[in-house]
Design an enzyme around this catalytic site. Sequence first.
Site, short mmCIF file in Angstrom:
data_model
loop_
_atom_site.label_atom_id
_atom_site.label_comp_id
_atom_site.label_asym_id
_atom_site.label_seq_id
_atom_site.Cartn_x
_atom_site.Cartn_y
_atom_site.Cartn_z
N ASP A 1 -4.57 28.32 25.55
CA ASP A 1 -2.52 28.04 25.25
C ASP A 1 -2.70 29.15 25.70
O ASP A 1 -2.47 30.32 25.74
CB ASP A 1 -2.75 27.89 23.90
CG ASP A 1 -1.21 27.44 24.15
OD1 ASP A 1 -0.65 28.23 24.46
OD2 ASP A 1 -0.83 26.90 22.80
N HIS A 2 -1.87 29.35 27.42
CA HIS A 2 -1.70 30.60 28.28
C HIS A 2 0.00 31.34 27.28
O HIS A 2 0.21 32.75 26.99
CB HIS A 2 -0.50 29.68 29.60
CG HIS A 2 0.45 29.84 29.63
ND1 HIS A 2 0.98 27.96 29.22
CD2 HIS A 2 2.03 30.39 29.93
CE1 HIS A 2 2.17 28.11 29.21
NE2 HIS A 2 2.56 29.13 29.19
N HIS B 1 1.74 25.26 22.11
CA HIS B 1 2.27 26.74 22.10
C HIS B 1 3.44 26.85 20.72
O HIS B 1 3.44 27.93 20.21
CB HIS B 1 3.84 27.25 22.88
CG HIS B 1 2.86 26.48 24.63
ND1 HIS B 1 1.63 26.42 24.69
CD2 HIS B 1 3.33 25.85 25.62
CE1 HIS B 1 1.14 26.07 26.64
NE2 HIS B 1 2.20 25.89 25.99
#
Length: 493
Positions: free
Chosen positions: A183-184, A246
């Site tokens: 999950d960047h 996110h």
Amino acid sequence: MIEVGEASSAFVIFGGTGDLSKRKLVPALYQLAKQGALSPSLAIVGTSRTHLSDQEFRNELHDALVRHSRTQPIDEAIWDALASRMRWVTTANDDGYAELGRVLDHLAVEKDTQGNRLFYLATPPSAYIPIITAIGRHSLASAASGWKRIVIEKPFGSDLTSARALSAALSLTFSEAEIFRIDHYLGKETVQNILVLRFANSIFEPLWNRRYIDHVQITVGECLGVEERANYYEQAGAMRDIVQNHLLQLLALVAMEPPASFGADAVRDEKVKVLRALRPIHPDEVAERAVRAQYGPGYIEGQRTAGYRQDEGVAPTSDTETYVALKCFIDNWRWQDTPFYLRTGKRLPRRSTEIAIQFHGAPHQMFGREASAGLEPNTLVLRLQPDEGISLTLGAKVPAQGVRIRSVNMEFMYGFDTGSPDSYETLVLDALQGDATLFMRRDEAEEQWSFVDPILRGWRAGNSTLPRYDAGTWGPTEADLLVARDGRAWRKP
Ligand code: BG6
């Protein structure tokens, strides 16, 4: 200079010339090389169904780096050294995978990768299971004489069932400790700073609970539309694209209990407890606790912008949501009945990701109603992007005779002269070094789907409408009502 860890490895990029590889992975590898953070015995192997020579692969990536590197101009000597470690293998069929196996064996000797293998799935999600199966069938992971790991991009499945199926396919070849789900957002400096703010300071913790906090608002706002990704976005929508990952990760970081250490399992254990404590939004509750909407035409920064249904690749009758607002509760001792309002949308007036913690008002207004008319509740705002920083709203006396109170902001701008690495630089290095703290564990991904699935089911069952909002506005009236019903209002970021 960053210390070199156990990063000698073959770094195999599936989707080697795809968008993610060009925009994020190769620029990240280049920055790491520039900082001296890559082991000299890291070999990069690009692969996909496309037929390319090693040199064509290098040339494509060089062009992409010139366009996407966050530091300009690029240092050609560093690029040359990196490019000399790049190979291309075409994996259009079983022969291709067999060739990949031979190349990896060969690189262990030629480039001294120490038999370590990191597989990075930078492909569309539909290719994940076929690739994972082929890695297993050709023993590409089990033949590693050193460690083996796999990095997998979001979306991790499209619901709980498919996420479980994906984890099951992965588990045939990789142990959970070898699976790195990206999950960047977790790689962003300011997201990690949430933990530092909460747990490296002692002044916030006593206030960080239902007794002092009225509610929390988390916003992931974008002014971009779906760009060239309509194909993917039409299937995903804002719920799967942003909320499931996110937004729920941000909520977990804000709400979790202090972990015993900054170790992968200690942090993830605490996050997963929050996700498990999320009060479900049942399909028949979506009308009261969840809003979805889609942007219509409008104006952003004075420019006329088309509506979602007019965007290229979008069906003219599409009912994909580009905006979601939710009212969430965490049923535990710390947060019982404290609303967490989450929202995300495309084509909002501007890009803004922030977490606003709004405290209760003072219990007694001894200065009188008139003096306090301009006073807002104390709010701690963590601005994650852009203009990264932290601000605290306080009441202050306006200089004059008598008492008149106005709200003022105490500001911290997150501007260190070291500059911020892109999240992929952090995450690629962590994966090479085997640190999974900033990656999602199987149970986290599954809890996130468990929360999101019933809402999607409610929407599919037609339990709510799909209002429009004009591009360039902060979302539909229905979202305002979601918080107004509780006597609150969204902040204007
Ligand atoms: C991605 C989503 O995960 O995050 C995109 O798929 C979104 O739709 C992007 O635009 C936002 O990321 P960032 O880092 O620009 O906030």
